[in-house]
Enzyme design. Structure first.
Site, PDB file in Angstrom:
ATOM      1  N   ASN A 168      -2.994 -19.578-110.265  1.00  0.00           N
ATOM      2  CA  ASN A 168      -3.614 -19.562-108.942  1.00  0.00           C
ATOM      3  C   ASN A 168      -4.353 -18.258-108.667  1.00  0.00           C
ATOM      4  OD1 ASN A 168      -2.367 -22.028-108.687  1.00  0.00           O
ATOM      5  ND2 ASN A 168      -0.675 -21.265-107.460  1.00  0.00           N
ATOM      6  N   ASP A 170      -5.183 -17.564-105.374  1.00  0.00           N
ATOM      7  CA  ASP A 170      -5.117 -17.447-103.920  1.00  0.00           C
ATOM      8  C   ASP A 170      -4.387 -16.213-103.408  1.00  0.00           C
ATOM      9  OD1 ASP A 170      -2.373 -18.134-104.273  1.00  0.00           O
ATOM     10  OD2 ASP A 170      -2.840 -20.262-104.048  1.00  0.00           O
ATOM     11  N   HIS A 187      -5.846 -16.303-114.032  1.00  0.00           N
ATOM     12  CA  HIS A 187      -7.221 -16.651-113.658  1.00  0.00           C
ATOM     13  C   HIS A 187      -7.763 -15.741-112.567  1.00  0.00           C
ATOM     14  CE1 HIS A 187      -6.229 -20.909-115.309  1.00  0.00           C
ATOM     15  NE2 HIS A 187      -6.511 -20.050-116.260  1.00  0.00           N
ATOM     16  N   CYS A 198     -14.683   2.961-114.182  1.00  0.00           N
ATOM     17  CA  CYS A 198     -13.619   3.968-114.093  1.00  0.00           C
ATOM     18  C   CYS A 198     -12.561   3.698-115.158  1.00  0.00           C
ATOM     19  CB  CYS A 198     -12.975   3.942-112.709  1.00  0.00           C
ATOM     20  SG  CYS A 198     -14.000   4.602-111.377  1.00  0.00           S
ATOM     21  N   CYS A 225     -18.106   1.210-106.123  1.00  0.00           N
ATOM     22  CA  CYS A 225     -16.907   2.052-106.233  1.00  0.00           C
ATOM     23  C   CYS A 225     -17.117   3.337-105.420  1.00  0.00           C
ATOM     24  CB  CYS A 225     -16.652   2.376-107.700  1.00  0.00           C
ATOM     25  SG  CYS A 225     -15.264   3.515-107.974  1.00  0.00           S
ATOM     26  N   CYS A 228     -17.152   6.452-108.250  1.00  0.00           N
ATOM     27  CA  CYS A 228     -18.246   6.696-109.204  1.00  0.00           C
ATOM     28  C   CYS A 228     -19.554   6.012-108.812  1.00  0.00           C
ATOM     29  CB  CYS A 228     -17.827   6.263-110.611  1.00  0.00           C
ATOM     30  SG  CYS A 228     -17.696   4.469-110.815  1.00  0.00           S
ATOM     31  N   LEU A 298       4.769 -34.111-109.244  1.00  0.00           N
ATOM     32  CA  LEU A 298       4.760 -35.517-108.851  1.00  0.00           C
ATOM     33  C   LEU A 298       4.028 -36.387-109.865  1.00  0.00           C
ATOM     34  CD1 LEU A 298       3.938 -35.053-105.059  1.00  0.00           C
ATOM     35  CD2 LEU A 298       6.112 -35.856-105.999  1.00  0.00           C
ATOM     36  N   GLN A 299       3.191 -35.760-110.688  1.00  0.00           N
ATOM     37  CA  GLN A 299       2.385 -36.513-111.641  1.00  0.00           C
ATOM     38  C   GLN A 299       2.789 -36.208-113.079  1.00  0.00           C
ATOM     39  OE1 GLN A 299      -1.429 -34.990-110.081  1.00  0.00           O
ATOM     40  NE2 GLN A 299      -1.982 -37.087-109.593  1.00  0.00           N
TER      41      GLN A 299
END
Length: 337
Positions: A168, A170, A187, A198, A225, A228, A298-299
């Site tokens: 995830n 999020d 991910h 940096c 940044c 820098c 569930l799957q």
């Protein structure tokens, strides 16, 4: 006409014959398909003879039908009845207590209770796109960790969970209070941007989504940044990309945790992406030495046949029962203003 070749008229004639045969084959396929949809008692003698003369087509169509039905069943959500789910949770609780090194793999299914859509559920992103339906935008910055997120953090604090590997983006694991060192966000995290100029990379953890201007192979966020002046980039790994950042992906810790794991608990992940990472499944070890696998979904998942136990239930429901079985109180999330 070239020596040893066909004339232009002959090539055209051969092409017409080829197309005619293809059309005849397609028409035969349509006829056989229509007949197979009928009940056996409703088929005429002529239709029966046509099926007998078209064994290869019948086999092909029946194979297609079985594959369609198989795919349809895999997309269906199945729920264990309450008593069966409690029995399975008791077995899972015993595995959690006895595990020497428990690693948790999480997917989009643990965040649906926070109104964040998953990918392959009935209302998932990919499912809706395949049906040609539009996807509504959501402000994820207001999303709060679910009961499952808070339970995982508690289990880590109690030293029952050693590491969390998440697909995830999020940021809810981070919001739940789980330490950065205890998780690998494979991910990326939509609230973290970094300066790769940096050394070591400088991270900026934001309260807003940093990916509004980014996309596949285009990761610059438009901010710079403060140290820098170089362009900042997001940390998201899109489909078709290979993640190269040390953090927040933390692949090194993920592979180390997987190699030491004797138990893996998969929560809310279809595992269709995670299955492609062999280092997470200890595939170099003989089967008898691989970690025991527990799946909550569930799957159907491609790892179901490997699982010591499959729990068909919603992640929050399962984790509520599990924490009760373990005698642990689920902490409440408190947003710091």
């Amino acid at each position: 006409m070239a020596a040893g070749g066909l004339s232009r008229l002959e090539r055209k004639a051969a092409e017409r014959v080829r197309r005619l045969r293809e059309e005849q084959q397609r028409e035969r396929l349509r006829q056989v398909s229509r007949i197979l949809r009928k009940a056996v008692a409703e088929r005429s003698a002529e239709e029966g003879r046509l099926l007998a003369e078209s064994e290869d087509l019948v086999t092909e169509l029946q194979g297609r039908s079985r594959r369609r039905e198989g795919l349809k069943r895999r997309q269906e959500e199945v729920c264990d009845d309450p008593e069966e789910l409690r029995r399975k949770v008791r077995e899972l609780a015993s595995a959690v207590r006895n595990a020497k090194h428990l690693v948790v793999y999480t997917g989009a299914g643990i965040s649906t209770a926070a109104s964040i859509p998953d990918y392959r559920g009935p209302n998932g992103v990919w499912t809706l796109l395949q049906k040609g339906r539009s996807i509504s935008a959501a402000d994820l910055s207001e999303a709060e960790p679910t009961l499952t997120h808070m339970s995982i953090t508690c289990l880590h604090e109690q030293k029952l969970v050693q590491h969390v590997v998440s697909q995830n983006c999020d940021g809810l694991h981070l919001r739940s209070g789980l330490p950065r060192t205890a998780m690998s966000e494979l991910h990326g995290n939509m609230y973290i941007e970094v300066c790769t100029a940096c050394t070591p990379n400088r991270e900026y953890v934001r309260v807003f989504d940093v990916t509004e201007r980014t996309a596949l192979h285009r990761h610059q966020t438009g901010r710079t940044c403060h140290k820098c002046g170089a362009q900042l980039r997001d940390t998201i790994v899109h489909f078709g990309e290979r993640g190269t950042l040390g953090q927040p992906l933390n692949w090194e810790a993920a592979t180390q945790a997987a190699s030491r794991a004797d138990t893996i608990l998969c929560l809310g992940s279809s595992l269709k992406v995670l299955k492609k990472y062999p280092h997470l499944w200890c595939m170099t070890k003989p089967p008898s030495r691989r970690p025991k696998l527990y799946i909550v979904n569930l799957q159907w998942t491609p790892k179901d046949d490997w699982a010591a136990l499959k729990l068909h239930g919603r992640c929050d429901d399962v984790m509520r029962l599990l924490m009760d079985e373990l005698g642990l109180e689920i902490p409440r999330y408190s947003r710091v203003l």
